[in-house]
Design a protein around this motif. Structure first.
Motif, PDB file in Angstrom:
ATOM      1  N   GLN A   1     -26.956 -28.750  18.988  1.00  0.00           N
ATOM      2  CA  GLN A   1     -28.173 -29.375  19.588  1.00  0.00           C
ATOM      3  C   GLN A   1     -28.869 -28.159  20.180  1.00  0.00           C
ATOM      4  OE1 GLN A   1     -27.687 -32.543  22.361  1.00  0.00           O
ATOM      5  NE2 GLN A   1     -29.733 -33.363  22.085  1.00  0.00           N
ATOM      6  N   HIS A   2     -28.101 -27.559  20.961  1.00  0.00           N
ATOM      7  CA  HIS A   2     -28.946 -26.361  21.572  1.00  0.00           C
ATOM      8  C   HIS A   2     -29.661 -25.397  20.608  1.00  0.00           C
ATOM      9  CE1 HIS A   2     -30.035 -22.832  24.287  1.00  0.00           C
ATOM     10  NE2 HIS A   2     -29.145 -22.186  23.411  1.00  0.00           N
ATOM     11  N   TYR A   3     -28.802 -25.067  19.558  1.00  0.00           N
ATOM     12  CA  TYR A   3     -29.418 -24.034  18.621  1.00  0.00           C
ATOM     13  C   TYR A   3     -30.336 -24.529  17.550  1.00  0.00           C
ATOM     14  CZ  TYR A   3     -26.252 -20.433  20.283  1.00  0.00           C
ATOM     15  OH  TYR A   3     -25.641 -19.362  21.159  1.00  0.00           O
ATOM     16  N   ASP A   4     -30.072 -25.846  17.017  1.00  0.00           N
ATOM     17  CA  ASP A   4     -30.899 -26.319  16.219  1.00  0.00           C
ATOM     18  C   ASP A   4     -30.889 -27.842  16.377  1.00  0.00           C
ATOM     19  OD1 ASP A   4     -31.901 -27.369  13.761  1.00  0.00           O
ATOM     20  OD2 ASP A   4     -31.421 -25.499  12.783  1.00  0.00           O
ATOM     21  N   HIS A   5     -31.855 -28.281  17.296  1.00  0.00           N
ATOM     22  CA  HIS A   5     -32.329 -29.821  17.440  1.00  0.00           C
ATOM     23  C   HIS A   5     -32.349 -30.613  16.396  1.00  0.00           C
ATOM     24  CE1 HIS A   5     -33.594 -33.473  19.211  1.00  0.00           C
ATOM     25  NE2 HIS A   5     -32.842 -33.114  20.129  1.00  0.00           N
ATOM     26  N   ALA A   6     -33.111 -30.093  15.317  1.00  0.00           N
ATOM     27  CA  ALA A   6     -33.541 -31.050  14.171  1.00  0.00           C
ATOM     28  C   ALA A   6     -32.186 -31.139  13.298  1.00  0.00           C
ATOM     29  CB  ALA A   6     -34.478 -30.434  13.310  1.00  0.00           C
ATOM     30  N   LEU A   7     -31.454 -30.007  13.129  1.00  0.00           N
ATOM     31  CA  LEU A   7     -30.331 -30.322  12.224  1.00  0.00           C
ATOM     32  C   LEU A   7     -29.265 -31.137  13.031  1.00  0.00           C
ATOM     33  CD1 LEU A   7     -28.581 -29.541  10.097  1.00  0.00           C
ATOM     34  CD2 LEU A   7     -27.888 -27.327  11.336  1.00  0.00           C
TER      35      LEU A   7
ATOM     36  N   MET B   1     -11.293 -20.556  22.718  1.00  0.00           N
ATOM     37  CA  MET B   1     -12.322 -21.959  22.440  1.00  0.00           C
ATOM     38  C   MET B   1     -13.658 -21.619  22.153  1.00  0.00           C
ATOM     39  SD  MET B   1     -12.269 -25.007  21.603  1.00  0.00           S
ATOM     40  CE  MET B   1     -10.303 -25.696  21.830  1.00  0.00           C
ATOM     41  N   ASP B   2     -14.055 -20.728  23.027  1.00  0.00           N
ATOM     42  CA  ASP B   2     -15.501 -20.598  23.016  1.00  0.00           C
ATOM     43  C   ASP B   2     -15.894 -19.787  21.652  1.00  0.00           C
ATOM     44  OD1 ASP B   2     -17.727 -18.600  23.395  1.00  0.00           O
ATOM     45  OD2 ASP B   2     -17.929 -20.086  24.882  1.00  0.00           O
ATOM     46  N   CYS B   3     -14.790 -18.797  21.133  1.00  0.00           N
ATOM     47  CA  CYS B   3     -15.238 -18.242  19.874  1.00  0.00           C
ATOM     48  C   CYS B   3     -15.061 -19.141  18.786  1.00  0.00           C
ATOM     49  CB  CYS B   3     -14.117 -17.117  19.655  1.00  0.00           C
ATOM     50  SG  CYS B   3     -14.333 -16.131  18.283  1.00  0.00           S
ATOM     51  N   LEU B   4     -13.900 -20.191  18.863  1.00  0.00           N
ATOM     52  CA  LEU B   4     -13.993 -20.934  17.752  1.00  0.00           C
ATOM     53  C   LEU B   4     -15.011 -22.110  17.653  1.00  0.00           C
ATOM     54  CD1 LEU B   4     -11.986 -22.538  15.634  1.00  0.00           C
ATOM     55  CD2 LEU B   4     -10.991 -23.686  17.394  1.00  0.00           C
TER      56      LEU B   4
ATOM     57  N   PRO C   1     -21.999 -16.863  24.718  1.00  0.00           N
ATOM     58  CA  PRO C   1     -20.937 -17.657  25.024  1.00  0.00           C
ATOM     59  C   PRO C   1     -21.658 -19.344  25.210  1.00  0.00           C
ATOM     60  CG  PRO C   1     -20.877 -15.739  26.509  1.00  0.00           C
ATOM     61  CD  PRO C   1     -22.337 -15.877  25.922  1.00  0.00           C
ATOM     62  N   CYS C   2     -20.774 -20.083  24.944  1.00  0.00           N
ATOM     63  CA  CYS C   2     -21.066 -21.468  24.889  1.00  0.00           C
ATOM     64  C   CYS C   2     -21.359 -22.128  26.212  1.00  0.00           C
ATOM     65  CB  CYS C   2     -19.885 -22.438  24.234  1.00  0.00           C
ATOM     66  SG  CYS C   2     -19.712 -22.171  22.315  1.00  0.00           S
ATOM     67  N   HIS C   3     -20.883 -21.733  27.133  1.00  0.00           N
ATOM     68  CA  HIS C   3     -20.909 -22.179  28.535  1.00  0.00           C
ATOM     69  C   HIS C   3     -22.428 -21.716  29.093  1.00  0.00           C
ATOM     70  CE1 HIS C   3     -20.524 -18.406  30.887  1.00  0.00           C
ATOM     71  NE2 HIS C   3     -19.246 -17.874  29.915  1.00  0.00           N
ATOM     72  N   THR C   4     -22.902 -20.875  28.569  1.00  0.00           N
ATOM     73  CA  THR C   4     -24.432 -20.355  28.771  1.00  0.00           C
ATOM     74  C   THR C   4     -25.410 -21.009  28.359  1.00  0.00           C
ATOM     75  OG1 THR C   4     -24.802 -18.724  27.160  1.00  0.00           O
ATOM     76  CG2 THR C   4     -23.592 -17.989  29.230  1.00  0.00           C
ATOM     77  N   VAL C   5     -25.135 -21.961  27.357  1.00  0.00           N
ATOM     78  CA  VAL C   5     -26.093 -22.791  26.624  1.00  0.00           C
ATOM     79  C   VAL C   5     -25.883 -24.449  26.909  1.00  0.00           C
ATOM     80  CG1 VAL C   5     -26.362 -20.922  24.780  1.00  0.00           C
ATOM     81  CG2 VAL C   5     -24.827 -22.840  24.435  1.00  0.00           C
ATOM     82  N   LEU C   6     -24.633 -24.600  27.512  1.00  0.00           N
ATOM     83  CA  LEU C   6     -24.706 -25.872  27.930  1.00  0.00           C
ATOM     84  C   LEU C   6     -25.144 -26.367  29.166  1.00  0.00           C
ATOM     85  CD1 LEU C   6     -20.808 -26.478  26.459  1.00  0.00           C
ATOM     86  CD2 LEU C   6     -23.068 -27.067  25.402  1.00  0.00           C
TER      87      LEU C   6
END
Length: 149
Positions: free
Chosen positions: A40-46, A94-97, A144-149
């Motif tokens: 959702q963060h990277y591509d809300h429309a998708l 997990m972040d990488c996966l 890293p995912c934690h920076t975008v959540l």
């Protein structure tokens, strides 16, 4: 050495295999929610097209991706390359996966955006052939995912 590397890799994902932890913060449902939040963060429309419009639950495709560490989606040499990347990632396995999974979804975005429930399911359950190096590059370029959540 290979056994211990595999044990190290799989130990971080063990909570995904305990039914009692499915709804816990470390369980598979929470991991699938994190995946969708990152998408959702990277591509809300998708994200909206997949999750809201077409109502495709990530359990239908990403459950297998995460629990089997993408081993069913790619040829064995590519799977080893992915696992090597996951093991070596400084932001956590997990972040990488999750970033690799996001890169996979974004890679097939045009097909997903034009498709309905059935097209999305077929595409994500039988991921099309791709240069894994491109996916790994895209995943490495993401923070890293934690920076975008």
């Amino acid at each position: 050495d290979a056994f211990w590397c595999f044990m190290e890799l799989i130990s971080e994902f063990r909570d995904h295999f305990c039914a009692q932890l499915d709804n816990a913060q470390t369980g598979i449902k929470a991991t699938l929610r994190r995946l969708m939040n990152v998408l959702q963060h990277y591509d809300h429309a998708l994200w909206q097209h997949i999750e809201i419009t077409c109502k495709v639950d990530p359990q239908y495709y990403a459950f297998r991706w995460i629990t089997l560490l993408l081993s069913q989606e790619f040829a064995f040499p590519d799977t080893l390359r992915i696992w090597d990347t996951i093991l070596a990632d400084p932001h956590g396995r997990m972040d990488c996966l999750l970033r690799i999974c996001i890169a996979m979804i974004l890679h097939v975005k045009p097909r997903l955006m034009q498709g309905d429930f059935t097209v999305i399911m077929k595409t994500l359950q039988r991921f099309p052939p791709v240069d894994v190096g491109l996916l790994l590059q895209a995943a490495a370029a993401m923070p890293p995912c934690h920076t975008v959540l």
